[in-house]
Design an enzyme around this catalytic site. Structure first.
Site: not given
Ligand code: FPP
Length: 239
Positions: A16, A33, A127
């Protein structure tokens, strides 16, 4: 009860804070991301190095389809690019990739990439990296319940025989151990529909750091926190 291992067998992470990281750096959300993928690389390397056997990452929840379409597309594209770019290195490190979640709503390209990464890395034995992609724990439990109800109706199992194990065996995680440690970055302290059944006895750790800043050192810190915890599973530990 035997003394617990100080290294968790299974670490599950809610990645997050990508959006907040992007904002702090004057960037677009999708760039957060992209930066988050580097953290994925770091934690995979660190998990292999520390001897963690299972690493589950919450990459995309079923609820995330409700985000702006441009952001959803950017995450899907990032997944496809990462499969192509990371597969050789994952293979070299002995990492097997598994995807949990519903195989619905995805484009053909994403579905092809899911099959590709799972088959290319199938032999990895150091892993298992589990990506929760289009995953929602409540839906998972509902689908398991339906599957069990169908079996009862068909006379394949009798309702009195349904045990906790029956439910576990019908979840998308049936081939995996329960998580020992659940980490959520960015200081948020909630599970957001992630491994609700499986995390019953997990230890929880909520570091303030945003996901793109989570690296090998942060992972080692999480393991230290885990090692300092005493897991009692509802029992009394004798001194
Ligand atoms: C949450 O942060 C993150 C996500 C919903 C996406 C996670 C994706 C990645 C780390 C990259 C993609 C990796 C793969 C393997 C597909 P948020 O966007 O909710 O952050 P915020 O709460 O600060 O808005």
């Amino acid at each position: 009860m035997s003394k617990q291992s100080t290294i968790p067998q299974h670490v599950a992470i809610i990645m997050d804070g990508n959006g907040r990281w992007a904002k702090q750096h004057g960037k677009e959300r999708y760039e957060g991301h992209i930066a988050g993928v580097e953290s994925v690389r770091c934690v995979v390397r660190a998990a292999v190095m520390h001897g963690v056997k299972w690493l589950t990452l919450y990459a995309f929840s079923t609820e995330n389809w409700g985000r702006p379409i441009a952001e959803v597309n950017a995450i899907m594209e990032l997944f496809c690019k990462s499969v192509v770019g990371e597969a050789p290195d994952l293979k070299k490190q002995g990492v097997r990739v598994m995807i949990i979640g519903e195989r619905t709503h995805f484009s053909d390209k994403v579905l092809e990439m899911i099959d590709q990464i799972e088959s290319v890395t199938a032999e990895g034995n150091r892993l298992t990296l589990v990506l929760a992609f289009n995953y929602s724990s409540r839906r998972e439990i509902m689908l398991a319940t339906k599957a069990i109800a169908h079996k009862v109706a068909a006379g394949e199992i009798c309702s009195e025989e349904i045990s906790e194990q029956t439910i576990s065996q019908h979840l998308m995680t049936h081939a995996m151990p329960d998580p020992d440690l659940v980490v959520r970055t960015s200081g948020e302290c909630r599970l957001s529909n992630f491994l609700l059944w499986q995390a019953s006895y997990a230890e929880f750790y909520f570091p303030e750091v945003l996901w793109p800043d989570f690296d090998e050192k942060e992972f080692a810190k999480a393991l230290e926190v885990y090692a300092s915890r005493e897991r009692r599973y509802g029992l009394v530990i004798e001194e």
